[in-house]
Design a protein around this motif. Structure first.
Motif, PDB file in Angstrom:
ATOM      1  N   UNK A  69     103.686  25.044 106.701  1.00 22.90           N
ATOM      2  CA  UNK A  69     102.305  25.480 106.476  1.00 22.90           C
ATOM      3  C   UNK A  69     101.404  25.168 107.646  1.00 22.90           C
ATOM      4  N   UNK A  70     101.588  23.996 108.244  1.00 23.71           N
ATOM      5  CA  UNK A  70     100.790  23.623 109.416  1.00 23.71           C
ATOM      6  C   UNK A  70     101.083  24.553 110.586  1.00 23.71           C
ATOM      7  N   UNK A  71     102.358  24.893 110.797  1.00 23.29           N
ATOM      8  CA  UNK A  71     102.718  25.796 111.879  1.00 23.29           C
ATOM      9  C   UNK A  71     102.163  27.190 111.637  1.00 23.29           C
ATOM     10  N   UNK A  72     102.207  27.640 110.374  1.00 24.76           N
ATOM     11  CA  UNK A  72     101.682  28.974 110.044  1.00 24.76           C
ATOM     12  C   UNK A  72     100.182  29.044 110.311  1.00 24.76           C
ATOM     13  N   UNK A  73      99.430  28.059 109.862  1.00 22.77           N
ATOM     14  CA  UNK A  73      97.980  28.071 110.094  1.00 22.77           C
ATOM     15  C   UNK A  73      97.644  27.877 111.568  1.00 22.77           C
ATOM     16  N   UNK A  74      98.478  27.128 112.265  1.00 21.10           N
ATOM     17  CA  UNK A  74      98.276  26.977 113.706  1.00 21.10           C
ATOM     18  C   UNK A  74      98.428  28.320 114.419  1.00 21.10           C
ATOM     19  N   UNK A 104      91.820  33.089 117.769  1.00 20.55           N
ATOM     20  CA  UNK A 104      91.154  32.722 119.010  1.00 20.55           C
ATOM     21  C   UNK A 104      91.450  33.715 120.124  1.00 20.55           C
ATOM     22  N   UNK A 105      92.636  34.323 120.070  1.00 19.81           N
ATOM     23  CA  UNK A 105      93.019  35.269 121.123  1.00 19.81           C
ATOM     24  C   UNK A 105      92.321  36.619 120.980  1.00 19.81           C
ATOM     25  N   UNK A 106      91.725  36.883 119.805  1.00 21.07           N
ATOM     26  CA  UNK A 106      91.044  38.165 119.595  1.00 21.07           C
ATOM     27  C   UNK A 106      89.824  38.252 120.519  1.00 21.07           C
ATOM     28  N   UNK A 153     100.445  29.525 125.141  1.00 21.22           N
ATOM     29  CA  UNK A 153      99.959  28.638 126.195  1.00 21.22           C
ATOM     30  C   UNK A 153      98.752  29.213 126.905  1.00 21.22           C
ATOM     31  N   UNK A 154      98.701  30.542 127.032  1.00 23.37           N
ATOM     32  CA  UNK A 154      97.573  31.180 127.708  1.00 23.37           C
ATOM     33  C   UNK A 154      96.324  31.203 126.843  1.00 23.37           C
ATOM     34  N   UNK A 155      96.486  31.066 125.518  1.00 21.68           N
ATOM     35  CA  UNK A 155      95.321  31.046 124.632  1.00 21.68           C
ATOM     36  C   UNK A 155      94.550  29.744 124.794  1.00 21.68           C
ATOM     37  N   UNK A 156      95.281  28.676 125.018  1.00 25.84           N
ATOM     38  CA  UNK A 156      94.641  27.365 125.133  1.00 25.84           C
ATOM     39  C   UNK A 156      94.817  26.550 123.865  1.00 25.84           C
ATOM     40  N   UNK A 157      94.350  25.324 123.909  1.00 27.33           N
ATOM     41  CA  UNK A 157      94.510  24.424 122.766  1.00 27.33           C
ATOM     42  C   UNK A 157      93.382  24.612 121.768  1.00 27.33           C
ATOM     43  N   UNK A 158      93.663  24.250 120.526  1.00 25.31           N
ATOM     44  CA  UNK A 158      92.672  24.329 119.464  1.00 25.31           C
ATOM     45  C   UNK A 158      91.870  23.039 119.417  1.00 25.31           C
ATOM     46  N   UNK A 159      90.734  23.088 118.772  1.00 27.48           N
ATOM     47  CA  UNK A 159      89.901  21.894 118.648  1.00 27.48           C
ATOM     48  C   UNK A 159      90.562  20.897 117.699  1.00 27.48           C
ATOM     49  N   UNK A 160      90.371  19.595 117.913  1.00 26.95           N
ATOM     50  CA  UNK A 160      90.955  18.594 117.005  1.00 26.95           C
ATOM     51  C   UNK A 160      90.509  18.746 115.562  1.00 26.95           C
ATOM     52  N   UNK A 161      89.275  19.210 115.342  1.00 27.85           N
ATOM     53  CA  UNK A 161      88.789  19.384 113.980  1.00 27.85           C
ATOM     54  C   UNK A 161      89.570  20.462 113.245  1.00 27.85           C
ATOM     55  N   UNK A 162      89.793  21.599 113.907  1.00 26.51           N
ATOM     56  CA  UNK A 162      90.532  22.683 113.255  1.00 26.51           C
ATOM     57  C   UNK A 162      91.981  22.284 112.982  1.00 26.51           C
ATOM     58  N   UNK A 163      92.604  21.563 113.915  1.00 29.31           N
ATOM     59  CA  UNK A 163      93.977  21.110 113.706  1.00 29.31           C
ATOM     60  C   UNK A 163      94.038  20.103 112.559  1.00 29.31           C
ATOM     61  N   UNK A 164      93.052  19.222 112.461  1.00 30.59           N
ATOM     62  CA  UNK A 164      93.016  18.236 111.387  1.00 30.59           C
ATOM     63  C   UNK A 164      92.795  18.888 110.035  1.00 30.59           C
ATOM     64  N   UNK A 165      91.911  19.880 109.969  1.00 29.03           N
ATOM     65  CA  UNK A 165      91.684  20.591 108.715  1.00 29.03           C
ATOM     66  C   UNK A 165      92.942  21.334 108.263  1.00 29.03           C
ATOM     67  N   UNK A 166      93.650  21.930 109.209  1.00 35.86           N
ATOM     68  CA  UNK A 166      94.896  22.614 108.857  1.00 35.86           C
ATOM     69  C   UNK A 166      95.932  21.623 108.328  1.00 35.86           C
ATOM     70  N   UNK A 167      96.002  20.439 108.939  1.00 37.94           N
ATOM     71  CA  UNK A 167      96.936  19.415 108.464  1.00 37.94           C
ATOM     72  C   UNK A 167      96.561  18.938 107.069  1.00 37.94           C
TER      73      UNK A 167
END
Length: 391
Positions: A248-253, A260-262, A272-286
């Motif tokens: 589920x975490x991988x799917x939401x990631x 973000x790429x849109x 890799x070209x899109x860049x990293x996500x914010x820590x808040x969004x990654x934490x909410x997905x987790x």
């Protein structure tokens, strides 16, 4: 090991992992205590509410009773989560090996998460057993009894097999009275009964969980195998949790990266070209993935908690193995460790576990990212200040 400790990056990640697990466990531990009491104290005819469990703990043990067994769970979670995430990273690295882009499919995350969850279950099970019995003791009235060591001359086998337990003399005398009507040539019938383990409690029942809550007592009475009691339901629970959580975490990631790429120009060819996500969004997905994983595996969590709350002395386990005792229930229940009597209580405390797992996952990932960023950014500043002083 010495080289690893000299590596500042490794030390920073280790400190961040231990700190994040400790903080998340401390914040969510009262929810876990109430959840365990609901799972253990409910039956098909009676459901223990959250308010009743909270009031009972506070009345018998005070507010500190909500944190009974906290140290054991903190150590177990630190080791267990380290095993889970470490195994997941190793398995996913094997899956990504040889690919042009570092990408993990959702199906691969599911399978790697199930294996990592099973490993976590093996590591955490002993700590969870002691933690659970401490939580149950905090909500139980423990009667004060005379230590059995004072009666060592009268019944030495009691002190050996049931340390700290005093037999029920009233019930034992009742059994002797019933047996006295039979013709017996034994000169001391009561003393002979004390030599049998199943009569040492006076009622033929195993001691209470409150009497067998310390590590030494568990090993002495139940054996080393008791530390992994309920391992079948625990393996299924943590395998499902790990698989659902990581997939589920991988799917939401992936969804957040695509979102973000849109509108990016030019269109990125890889993540890799899109860049990293914010820590808040990654934490909410987790956190969201942790809640869904807790819901999917909750019935097996209830089965394991109720199994760990049962005292099973070594002599009973030996009798069952000699008699080739068959587990009750259908084939699915036997394989997953669910007792047929628990069918109607398997989903008790579901909301509390979803809230605890979701909030704990959010805090672990979020605090881990913040701590790592702080420690890594502070390193170059300190080195730069030292160089300026030297100049």
């Amino acid at each position: 090991m010495g080289e690893w400790l000299k590596n500042q990056l490794f030390v920073s990640h280790a400190i961040a992992a231990v700190g994040s697990v400790t903080v998340a466990t401390a914040v969510t531990y009262p929810l876990d205590t109430i959840k365990v009491l609901i799972q253990v104290g409910s039956n098909s005819g009676k459901q223990l509410t959250s308010l009743q469990a909270l009031n009972r703990v506070r009345s018998l043990s005070g507010n500190s009773g909500l944190y009974s067994g906290f140290g054991w769970l903190t150590v177990g979670k630190t080791l267990g989560l380290g095993a889970r995430f470490g195994a997941y990273e190793i398995l996913t690295a094997y899956c990504k090996d040889g690919r042009e882009y570092s990408y993990v499919y959702v199906s691969e995350a599911l399978m790697a998460g199930m294996v990592a969850g099973a490993l976590e279950s093996l590591v955490c099970s002993p700590f969870e057993l002691i933690k659970l019995r401490a939580q149950v003791t905090s909500a139980s009235r423990v009667p004060r009894s005379t230590p059995v060591t004072e009666n060592r001359a009268a019944a030495p086998i009691i002190a050996k097999l049931l340390p700290g337990h005093t037999p029920d003399k009233k019930a034992l005398n009742h059994f002797v009275t019933l047996l006295s009507t039979l013709t017996s040539k034994h000169p001391n019938l009561a003393g002979a009964l004390l030599e049998y383990p199943w009569m040492m409690t006076g009622s033929g029942k195993a001691p209470s969980v409150c009497d067998v809550r310390k590590l030494s007592s568990i090993i002495s009475l139940e054996g080393w195998g008791a530390l992994w009691r309920g391992i079948r339901s625990g393996l299924v629970r943590d395998s499902i949790f790990g698989g659902v959580f990581f997939s589920g975490w991988q799917f939401m990631h992936d969804v957040m990266l695509n979102w973000k790429a849109v509108g990016m120009d030019p269109i990125p060819r890889s993540n890799e070209e899109v860049g990293s996500l914010s820590p808040l969004s990654v934490s909410l997905a987790a956190g969201f993935s942790g809640s869904i994983a807790a819901a999917a595996s909750h019935c097996f969590d209830t089965a394991k908690c109720r199994s760990q709350c049962t005292v099973l002395p070594k002599y009973i386990s030996m009798e069952r193995s000699l008699l080739r005792w068959t587990r009750p229930g259908n084939r699915f229940e036997r394989y997953t460790g669910i007792h047929p009597a628990d069918r109607n209580v398997l989903f008790r405390g579901l909301g509390l576990r979803m809230a605890r797992s979701g909030f704990a996952s959010f805090m672990i990932v979020g605090s881990y990212y913040l701590t790592v960023n702080y420690l890594v950014s502070e390193g170059p500043k300190k080195r730069g200040s030292k160089e300026n002083k030297l100049l």
